[in-house]
Design a protein around this motif. Structure first.
Motif, PDB file in Angstrom:
ATOM      1  N   GLN A   1       0.794  -1.153  -0.044  1.00 43.60           N
ATOM      2  CA  GLN A   1      -0.098  -0.013  -0.197  1.00 43.60           C
ATOM      3  C   GLN A   1       0.946   1.256  -0.085  1.00 43.60           C
ATOM      4  OE1 GLN A   1      -2.088   0.748   3.677  1.00 43.60           O
ATOM      5  NE2 GLN A   1      -3.627   2.081   2.695  1.00 43.60           N
ATOM      6  N   GLY A   2       0.849   2.070  -0.972  1.00 44.57           N
ATOM      7  CA  GLY A   2       1.702   3.354  -1.026  1.00 44.57           C
ATOM      8  C   GLY A   2       0.633   4.580  -0.953  1.00 44.57           C
ATOM      9  N   TYR A   3       0.343   4.783   0.208  1.00 40.93           N
ATOM     10  CA  TYR A   3      -0.692   6.031   0.457  1.00 40.93           C
ATOM     11  C   TYR A   3       0.200   7.078   1.187  1.00 40.93           C
ATOM     12  CZ  TYR A   3      -5.397   4.338  -0.266  1.00 40.93           C
ATOM     13  OH  TYR A   3      -6.699   3.928  -0.799  1.00 40.93           O
ATOM     14  N   SER A   4       1.022   6.663   2.348  1.00 38.16           N
ATOM     15  CA  SER A   4       1.755   7.581   3.233  1.00 38.16           C
ATOM     16  C   SER A   4       2.958   8.262   2.736  1.00 38.16           C
ATOM     17  CB  SER A   4       1.927   6.955   4.580  1.00 38.16           C
ATOM     18  OG  SER A   4       0.713   6.531   5.268  1.00 38.16           O
TER      19      SER A   4
ATOM     20  N   GLY B   1       0.503  11.965   6.227  1.00 38.89           N
ATOM     21  CA  GLY B   1       0.029  10.665   6.792  1.00 38.89           C
ATOM     22  C   GLY B   1      -1.483  11.188   7.111  1.00 38.89           C
ATOM     23  N   SER B   2      -1.615  11.657   8.353  1.00 36.47           N
ATOM     24  CA  SER B   2      -2.992  12.088   8.719  1.00 36.47           C
ATOM     25  C   SER B   2      -3.466  12.919   7.748  1.00 36.47           C
ATOM     26  CB  SER B   2      -2.979  12.803  10.049  1.00 36.47           C
ATOM     27  OG  SER B   2      -2.570  12.078  11.056  1.00 36.47           O
TER      28      SER B   2
ATOM     29  N   THR C   1       6.177   6.137   2.300  1.00 31.37           N
ATOM     30  CA  THR C   1       6.981   5.527   3.589  1.00 31.37           C
ATOM     31  C   THR C   1       5.884   4.952   4.577  1.00 31.37           C
ATOM     32  OG1 THR C   1       8.449   6.338   5.248  1.00 31.37           O
ATOM     33  CG2 THR C   1       6.320   7.612   5.029  1.00 31.37           C
ATOM     34  N   TRP C   2       6.529   4.111   5.372  1.00 36.45           N
ATOM     35  CA  TRP C   2       5.843   3.245   6.361  1.00 36.45           C
ATOM     36  C   TRP C   2       5.125   2.082   5.434  1.00 36.45           C
ATOM     37  CZ3 TRP C   2       8.296   4.347  10.253  1.00 36.45           C
ATOM     38  CH2 TRP C   2       8.258   5.661  10.656  1.00 36.45           C
TER      39      TRP C   2
ATOM     40  N   THR D   1       4.203  -1.100   4.726  1.00 33.44           N
ATOM     41  CA  THR D   1       4.380  -2.459   5.396  1.00 33.44           C
ATOM     42  C   THR D   1       4.688  -3.703   4.609  1.00 33.44           C
ATOM     43  OG1 THR D   1       2.726  -1.713   6.972  1.00 33.44           O
ATOM     44  CG2 THR D   1       2.903  -4.125   6.633  1.00 33.44           C
TER      45      THR D   1
ATOM     46  N   GLU E   1       9.602  -4.299   9.147  1.00 32.24           N
ATOM     47  CA  GLU E   1       8.257  -4.429   9.125  1.00 32.24           C
ATOM     48  C   GLU E   1       7.723  -3.284   8.052  1.00 32.24           C
ATOM     49  OE1 GLU E   1       6.004  -5.120  12.571  1.00 32.24           O
ATOM     50  OE2 GLU E   1       4.165  -4.041  11.925  1.00 32.24           O
ATOM     51  N   VAL E   2       8.290  -2.219   7.958  1.00 32.89           N
ATOM     52  CA  VAL E   2       7.916  -0.960   7.283  1.00 32.89           C
ATOM     53  C   VAL E   2       9.211  -0.680   6.317  1.00 32.89           C
ATOM     54  CG1 VAL E   2       6.108  -0.211   8.657  1.00 32.89           C
ATOM     55  CG2 VAL E   2       8.364   0.271   9.220  1.00 32.89           C
TER      56      VAL E   2
ATOM     57  N   LYS F   1       2.056   0.330  17.337  1.00 34.56           N
ATOM     58  CA  LYS F   1       1.823   0.984  16.202  1.00 34.56           C
ATOM     59  C   LYS F   1       0.195   0.677  15.948  1.00 34.56           C
ATOM     60  CE  LYS F   1       2.066  -3.738  14.347  1.00 34.56           C
ATOM     61  NZ  LYS F   1       2.833  -4.983  13.808  1.00 34.56           N
TER      62      LYS F   1
ATOM     63  N   ILE G   1      -1.675   3.720  15.470  1.00 39.09           N
ATOM     64  CA  ILE G   1      -1.358   4.710  14.435  1.00 39.09           C
ATOM     65  C   ILE G   1      -1.764   4.441  13.030  1.00 39.09           C
ATOM     66  CG2 ILE G   1       0.832   6.037  13.650  1.00 39.09           C
ATOM     67  CD1 ILE G   1       2.268   5.568  16.281  1.00 39.09           C
TER      68      ILE G   1
ATOM     69  N   SER H   1      -4.636   7.379  12.549  1.00 40.68           N
ATOM     70  CA  SER H   1      -4.264   7.523  13.873  1.00 40.68           C
ATOM     71  C   SER H   1      -5.681   7.493  14.594  1.00 40.68           C
ATOM     72  CB  SER H   1      -3.313   8.571  14.151  1.00 40.68           C
ATOM     73  OG  SER H   1      -4.100   9.734  14.263  1.00 40.68           O
TER      74      SER H   1
ATOM     75  N   VAL I   1      -7.226  10.932  14.705  1.00 37.77           N
ATOM     76  CA  VAL I   1      -7.838  11.234  13.541  1.00 37.77           C
ATOM     77  C   VAL I   1      -9.199  10.428  13.582  1.00 37.77           C
ATOM     78  CG1 VAL I   1      -7.878  11.477  10.865  1.00 37.77           C
ATOM     79  CG2 VAL I   1      -5.819  12.035  12.394  1.00 37.77           C
TER      80      VAL I   1
ATOM     81  N   ASN J   1     -12.062  11.994  15.309  1.00 36.92           N
ATOM     82  CA  ASN J   1     -12.222  13.287  14.738  1.00 36.92           C
ATOM     83  C   ASN J   1     -13.511  12.920  13.755  1.00 36.92           C
ATOM     84  OD1 ASN J   1     -10.792  14.929  16.114  1.00 36.92           O
ATOM     85  ND2 ASN J   1      -9.088  15.203  14.380  1.00 36.92           N
TER      86      ASN J   1
HETATM   87  C1  LIG Z   1       3.485   0.119  11.570  1.00 35.92           C
HETATM   88  C2  LIG Z   1       3.018   1.147  10.583  1.00 35.92           C
HETATM   89  C3  LIG Z   1       2.542   0.466   9.132  1.00 35.92           C
HETATM   90  C4  LIG Z   1       2.075   1.185   8.292  1.00 35.92           C
HETATM   91  N1  LIG Z   1       1.809   0.906   7.076  1.00 35.92           N
HETATM   92  C5  LIG Z   1       1.448   1.531   6.020  1.00 35.92           C
HETATM   93  C6  LIG Z   1       1.459   1.262   4.914  1.00 35.92           C
HETATM   94  O1  LIG Z   1       1.612  -0.091   4.419  1.00 35.92           O
HETATM   95  N2  LIG Z   1       1.223   2.005   3.686  1.00 35.92           N
HETATM   96  C7  LIG Z   1       0.744   3.404   4.194  1.00 35.92           C
HETATM   97  O2  LIG Z   1       0.528   4.186   3.070  1.00 35.92           O
HETATM   98  N3  LIG Z   1       0.912   4.095   5.142  1.00 35.92           N
HETATM   99  C8  LIG Z   1       1.354   3.169   6.391  1.00 35.92           C
HETATM  100  N4  LIG Z   1       1.406   3.254   7.666  1.00 35.92           N
HETATM  101  C9  LIG Z   1       1.425   5.053   7.986  1.00 35.92           C
HETATM  102  C10 LIG Z   1      -0.059   5.332   8.720  1.00 35.92           C
HETATM  103  O3  LIG Z   1      -1.166   5.275   7.925  1.00 35.92           O
HETATM  104  C11 LIG Z   1       0.307   7.125   9.252  1.00 35.92           C
HETATM  105  O4  LIG Z   1       1.557   6.697  10.028  1.00 35.92           O
HETATM  106  C12 LIG Z   1      -0.692   7.587   9.865  1.00 35.92           C
HETATM  107  O5  LIG Z   1      -1.843   7.685   8.997  1.00 35.92           O
HETATM  108  C13 LIG Z   1      -0.234   8.621  10.680  1.00 35.92           C
HETATM  109  O6  LIG Z   1       0.515   9.535   9.983  1.00 35.92           O
HETATM  110  P1  LIG Z   1       1.798  10.073  10.132  1.00 35.92           P
HETATM  111  O7  LIG Z   1       2.818   9.020  10.693  1.00 35.92           O
HETATM  112  O8  LIG Z   1       2.326  11.079   9.222  1.00 35.92           O
HETATM  113  O9  LIG Z   1       1.534  11.134  11.634  1.00 35.92           O
HETATM  114  P2  LIG Z   1       1.092  12.363  11.812  1.00 35.92           P
HETATM  115  O10 LIG Z   1      -0.102  12.748  10.818  1.00 35.92           O
HETATM  116  O11 LIG Z   1       2.334  13.392  11.573  1.00 35.92           O
HETATM  117  O12 LIG Z   1       0.550  12.614  13.378  1.00 35.92           O
HETATM  118  C14 LIG Z   1       1.261  12.998  14.242  1.00 35.92           C
HETATM  119  C15 LIG Z   1       0.565  12.870  15.441  1.00 35.92           C
HETATM  120  O13 LIG Z   1      -0.489  13.947  15.390  1.00 35.92           O
HETATM  121  C16 LIG Z   1      -1.938  13.512  15.561  1.00 35.92           C
HETATM  122  N5  LIG Z   1      -2.914  14.162  14.767  1.00 35.92           N
HETATM  123  C17 LIG Z   1      -2.596  14.437  13.283  1.00 35.92           C
HETATM  124  N6  LIG Z   1      -3.536  15.088  12.965  1.00 35.92           N
HETATM  125  C18 LIG Z   1      -4.554  15.476  13.793  1.00 35.92           C
HETATM  126  C19 LIG Z   1      -5.738  15.943  13.963  1.00 35.92           C
HETATM  127  N7  LIG Z   1      -6.241  16.687  12.828  1.00 35.92           N
HETATM  128  N8  LIG Z   1      -6.264  15.638  15.201  1.00 35.92           N
HETATM  129  C20 LIG Z   1      -5.939  15.333  16.046  1.00 35.92           C
HETATM  130  N9  LIG Z   1      -4.740  14.818  16.185  1.00 35.92           N
HETATM  131  C21 LIG Z   1      -3.801  14.772  15.063  1.00 35.92           C
HETATM  132  C22 LIG Z   1      -1.731  12.077  15.031  1.00 35.92           C
HETATM  133  O14 LIG Z   1      -2.911  11.397  15.724  1.00 35.92           O
HETATM  134  C23 LIG Z   1      -0.501  11.693  15.636  1.00 35.92           C
HETATM  135  O15 LIG Z   1      -0.459  11.304  17.056  1.00 35.92           O
HETATM  136  C24 LIG Z   1       1.684   2.552   8.581  1.00 35.92           C
HETATM  137  C25 LIG Z   1       1.974   3.205   9.896  1.00 35.92           C
HETATM  138  C26 LIG Z   1       2.550   2.369  10.893  1.00 35.92           C
HETATM  139  C27 LIG Z   1       3.092   2.840  12.292  1.00 35.92           C
END
Ligand SMILES: Cc1cc2nc3c(=O)[nH]c(=O)nc-3n(C[C@H](O)[C@H](O)[C@H](O)COP(=O)(O)OP(=O)(O)OC[C@H]3O[C@@H](n4cnc5c(N)ncnc54)[C@H](O)[C@@H]3O)c2cc1C
Length: 405
Positions: free
Chosen positions: A126-129, A134-135, A158-159, A161, A210-211, A383, A386, A390, A393, A396
């Motif tokens: 999956q290539g989203y983040s 991320g959020s 990134t991330w 999996t 793993e990532v 993890k 997250i 997360s 989010v 929300n």
């Molecule tokens: C183990 C693991 C596997 C993953 N696998 C994949 C994968 O295969 N493919 C893929 O595409 N992605 C993957 N992800 C990515 C995952 O979807 C993102 O980590 C997640 O969406 C959070 O984005 P971020 O890490 O950029 O954190 P950020 O968006 O930077 O968030 C940082 C913190 O701020 C908080 N926050 C952010 N915005 C808000 C808001 N509006 N209101 C309240 N709090 C907020 C978050 O809850 C978090 O605590 C993986 C992540 C992990 C940890």
């Protein structure tokens, strides 16, 4: 609403239980029951066994080669697999991209990709983040420029999996900077063997990979790999996320791990401690409550065959929040039950067949072998609140949908 299973549903459960009992390799279920590392081969072996039966895409409608099960049947299948110690199906192919291809892909894409996903032969990622997206996923920058019949992709994900095993990756890419960020995103299927794709592992605290980071450097992707319409990818992305979040609830796995927690607490003597047993009881109550919530959803969906396991984003978010918090709690309680014996970290202890004390010539500082993976698993499971979006989010989204804003 009737939460009881009918006689036919019970018979279905028996049939699945017998099948899983006869087909799930013992070495794999041993690893699952003891939280040991699962290799690519383990995961793919089980995927292929399911695929032969037409069950790797167990939520797919018959029209696309699935069994066409009802929501209740799908739930029973998941439960029987989890309790028997089957690994979680790697979701990126059968649970995430396949429903998008079924709903929005061309006939050619369906014919090309669905058989390899069902059989378990082709590994998807999956290539989203992206870093910084991320959020706030809609801010993603990985760019796909149209040149005739080709998209040229540049950027980073990134991330990702298990991306080190990936053969194909579905990506959200930026195809326009006009208007709102959501309206310039497209959904591309990319062959990871294409020149210019680089996968770099992110080594975690427990030394596992793993990532990953996935880089795209002038990667040429045939335009026929665009799913649906250009710049409509956000709609497809949201459709996929509802599948992803519903699956993360994992109540059946929680039921299995609750029993493991009780076993460990008994051996370690903590089960006799009333305060510790209270924690287990509170966890059990929350697992039963989550199960009831899922059964209510499943019951409301009774008879529906073609939803492919999809929930609305708000319900999926609720299941994701509760399920992920429960997963963190049982890993924490297991670690506490092991007490100081949980803390030594030896990577080899996560491998099947590790002989603990003997392997270290009598120097293993831990107690029973079941203590060895507990701390690593505890850290790894941070993890769950997250990934898949997360929990902050998710809250929300749930509050906006349920309470309005
Ligand atoms: C183990 C693991 C596997 C993953 N696998 C994949 C994968 O295969 N493919 C893929 O595409 N992605 C993957 N992800 C990515 C995952 O979807 C993102 O980590 C997640 O969406 C959070 O984005 P971020 O890490 O950029 O954190 P950020 O968006 O930077 O968030 C940082 C913190 O701020 C908080 N926050 C952010 N915005 C808000 C808001 N509006 N209101 C309240 N709090 C907020 C978050 O809850 C978090 O605590 C993986 C992540 C992990 C940890």
């Amino acid at each position: 609403m009737d939460l009881n299973f009918t006689a036919e549903e019970q018979a279905f459960r028996e049939r699945i239980r017998a099948w899983v009992g006869g087909h799930l390799p013992k070495d794999i279920s041993h690893k699952v029951h003891h939280a040991l590392d699962l290799s690519r081969d383990d995961l793919q072996r089980w995927a292929r066994i399911l695929g032969k039966e037409g069950w790797h895409g167990y939520a797919w409608p018959q029209q696309f080669g699935g069994p066409g099960w009802t929501a209740v049947q799908r739930h029973l299948f998941e439960e029987e697999c989890a309790l028997a110690g089957a690994p979680r199906i790697v979701p990126f192919g059968p649970v995430m991209v396949a429903p998008v291809i079924m709903a929005f892909g061309s006939k050619a894409q369906q014919e090309r990709h669905l058989p390899g996903i069902m059989s378990g032969d082709v590994w998807w990622s999956q290539g989203y983040s992206e870093p910084g997206s991320g959020s706030d996923l809609a801010s993603l920058k990985c760019k796909a420029e149209r040149r005739g019949n080709t998209f040229v992709v540049n950027g980073q994900k990134t991330w990702t999996t298990l991306g080190q095993y990936g053969e194909w990756i579905f990506c959200l890419v930026r195809t326009s900077n006009e208007g709102k960020p959501q309206t310039g995103i497209s959904f591309l299927l990319i062959d990871m063997k294409s020149p210019g794709v680089t996968v770099r592992p992110i080594v975690l605290l427990d030394c596992s990979v793993e990532v990953n980071e996935v880089w795209f450097d002038n990667v040429e992707v045939p335009a026929e790999n665009l799913v649906g319409e250009e710049n409509k990818g956000w709609t497809y992305a949201k459709y996929l996320l509802a599948h992803e979040r519903a699956g993360i609830g994992e109540v059946n796995r929680a039921k299995r791990e609750l029993e493991r927690l009780k076993r460990i607490a008994k051996v370690e003597g903590l089960y006799d401690d009333v305060r510790f047993r209270d924690q287990i009881a509170l966890l059990e109550v929350d697992i039963v409550a989550l199960e009831m919530l899922i059964l209510r959803v499943v019951s409301a969906d009774r008879g529906s065959k073609n939803e492919g396991g999809k929930q609305s984003l708000d319900v999926a978010g609720l299941l994701k929040i509760r399920g992920s918090e429960i997963q963190q709690r049982y890993t924490e309680l297991m670690m506490l039950a092991g007490g100081p014996y949980s803390t030594p970290f030896i990577k080899e202890a996560m491998e099947a067949g590790w002989q603990g004390d003997q392997a270290l010539g009598g120097a293993w500082p831990g107690g029973a072998a079941h203590c060895a993976p507990l701390t690593a698993t505890y850290f790894n499971y941070r993890k769950t609140t997250i990934y898949g979006g997360s929990n902050e989010v998710q809250r929300n989204i749930v509050s906006q949908t349920v309470l309005g804003s």
